[in-house]
Design an enzyme around this catalytic site. Structure first.
Site, short mmCIF file in Angstrom:
data_model
loop_
_atom_site.label_atom_id
_atom_site.label_comp_id
_atom_site.label_asym_id
_atom_site.label_seq_id
_atom_site.Cartn_x
_atom_site.Cartn_y
_atom_site.Cartn_z
N GLY A 158 0.71 -1.25 -0.10
CA GLY A 158 0.12 -0.06 0.15
C GLY A 158 0.89 1.14 0.00
O GLY A 158 1.91 1.02 -0.55
N ARG A 159 0.18 2.27 0.43
CA ARG A 159 1.04 3.70 0.37
C ARG A 159 2.33 3.44 1.26
O ARG A 159 3.24 3.72 0.69
CB ARG A 159 0.24 4.94 1.12
CG ARG A 159 -0.93 5.18 0.31
CD ARG A 159 -2.07 5.94 0.99
NE ARG A 159 -2.90 5.05 1.68
CZ ARG A 159 -4.06 5.43 1.69
NH1 ARG A 159 -4.93 6.28 1.09
NH2 ARG A 159 -4.97 4.43 2.34
N ARG A 242 1.00 -4.75 12.38
CA ARG A 242 0.23 -5.15 13.51
C ARG A 242 0.73 -6.39 14.10
O ARG A 242 1.25 -7.38 13.50
CB ARG A 242 -1.18 -5.52 13.21
CG ARG A 242 -2.05 -4.26 12.96
CD ARG A 242 -2.00 -3.15 14.22
NE ARG A 242 -2.83 -2.15 14.07
CZ ARG A 242 -2.41 -0.90 13.70
NH1 ARG A 242 -1.19 -0.61 13.52
NH2 ARG A 242 -3.28 0.19 13.83
N GLU A 271 -0.10 -6.03 22.70
CA GLU A 271 0.62 -4.83 23.15
C GLU A 271 -0.39 -3.99 24.15
O GLU A 271 -1.39 -3.98 23.82
CB GLU A 271 1.31 -4.24 21.99
CG GLU A 271 0.40 -3.54 21.03
CD GLU A 271 0.71 -2.82 19.81
OE1 GLU A 271 1.93 -3.29 19.36
OE2 GLU A 271 0.46 -1.67 19.83
N HIS A 289 5.74 0.59 19.36
CA HIS A 289 4.82 1.04 18.53
C HIS A 289 4.92 2.70 18.23
O HIS A 289 4.04 3.29 18.47
CB HIS A 289 3.19 0.55 18.71
CG HIS A 289 2.29 0.64 17.85
ND1 HIS A 289 1.16 -0.20 17.99
CD2 HIS A 289 2.32 1.44 16.77
CE1 HIS A 289 0.49 0.12 16.68
NE2 HIS A 289 0.89 1.06 16.08
C1 DGY Z 1 -1.81 3.68 12.97
O1 DGY Z 1 -2.01 4.81 12.79
O2 DGY Z 1 -2.45 2.59 12.62
C2 DGY Z 1 -0.56 3.26 13.68
O3 DGY Z 1 -0.26 2.15 13.96
C3 DGY Z 1 -0.60 4.12 15.06
O4 DGY Z 1 -1.38 3.53 15.97
#
Ligand code: DGY
Length: 329
Positions: A158-159, A242, A271, A289
């Site tokens: 993706g981006r 994730r 987490e 994260h």
């Molecule tokens: C998102 O923007 O999904 C990042 O993981 C921060 O939570």
């Protein structure tokens, strides 16, 4: 207090500019301390609220939606939205928005930094130095993996995946290979110099594999023992997507047996708890994260979430809706 103003919940601490922007339109219930509300408390505080400004730490389930019938918009300050039951929101006419684009380059910077830190054993070196373990020079002292000129594999193009591909290709002269649910258009592939591969082939060819795919039921543990077994013993695995995408027990076992060289993880299943097996290993770089965590980017995400909420509840089209069909329904 204006009785006609719609009520919104701001579930986590937000920049002052967000509160200001929302306060111009709504009556705000801002959770005063910056803690994650337990589901019961979230449900209680959402009573009578038309909108919710949330982050990745609040789970929006079908059950919660049923208990909060006034809720019309859920705006998350995150690009990921696996904490929101999007189908349930759509079925109930609740608009959902996220914050794409504004974090793309920052997150890609971090993904690349984590790849570098992992391949070049930076955390291990710093720990050794701080612990007084740096005694002298040796030809192979903390020798890591090459980065420039190697093969960069990207799972999820993706981006953010594309932004990482650009860094690898144009900054480090890497060959870029990728796998994605749908293949990129030929001109995008050509621009990135990226070659599409089947997932197994990607695992076999990558010297460094970066995971950037969205989390979904089908992505759950899509990197496990069988997938790791296909990777090169010299390979680096980086996860900025994730935690649930990687089977952490299988990864820890593989790292211990040196089935792959190293891993860099910014996200974890469950987490902020971190699988204890990972904490004992020297060949894994662990970060909490923070891939999108620069102040300008976090501010841009927060303001975009606020703009989405204002638009959603004032009859305008929000900048980044996830279920725009709700608007036309
Ligand atoms: C998102 O923007 O999904 C990042 O993981 C921060 O939570």
């Amino acid at each position: 207090m204006d009785a006609l103003k719609k009520k919104v919940l701001v579930a986590r601490r937000a920049p002052a500019a967000v509160i200001e922007r929302l306060a111009a339109h709504f009556e705000i219930d801002a959770v005063p301390d910056d803690r994650v509300l337990p589901p019961d408390e979230l449900r209680a505080r959402l009573q009578g609220k038309a909108g919710a400004y949330i982050t990745g730490t609040e789970r929006i389930t079908a059950e919660l939606l049923d208990a909060c019938p006034d809720l019309r918009a859920v705006c998350t300050m995150s690009v990921g939205y696996n904490h929101i039951d999007l189908a349930a929101c759509t079925a109930r006419g609740v608009l959902v928005t996220n914050t794409p684009d504004v974090l793309t380059e920052t997150t890609a910077d971090f993904g690349f930094a984590l790849l570098m830190a992992t391949a070049r054993r930076m955390s291990e070196g710093e720990r050794l130095l701080r612990d007084g373990g740096w005694k002298s020079w040796a030809w192979d002292f903390l020798a890591g993996a090459e980065v420039h000129g190697t093969t960069l594999g990207i799972l999820g193009m993706g981006r953010i995946g594309q932004a990482i591909a650009r860094r690898g290709r144009f900054g480090f002269g890497m060959q870029v290979v990728y796998h994605n649910r749908s293949r990129l258009a030929a001109d995008t592939e050509a621009e990135l110099g990226a070659r599409y591969l089947a997932k197994d082939e990607l695992l076999r060819q990558a010297d460094h594999l970066v995971l950037v795919l969205p989390y979904s039921a089908e992505a759950h543990h899509c990197i496990g023992a069988a997938e790791i077994a296909l990777m090169k013993p010299t390979a680096t695995l980086v996860n900025i997507a994730r935690g649930g995408i990687v089977d952490e027990d299988a990864l820890a076992a593989a790292l211990r047996k040196r089935l792959i060289a190293a891993a860099g993880l910014d996200v974890f299943e469950g987490e902020p708890r971190v699988n204890p097996a990972l904490l004992t290993l020297s060949n894994v770089v662990l970060t909490p994260h923070i891939a999108s965590a620069t102040l300008p980017t976090r501010q841009a995400m927060a303001l975009l979430a606020a703009d989405n909420l204002v638009a959603a509840l004032t009859g305008a089209v929000p900048p980044t809706p996830l279920n725009p069909q709700v608007l036309s329904a």
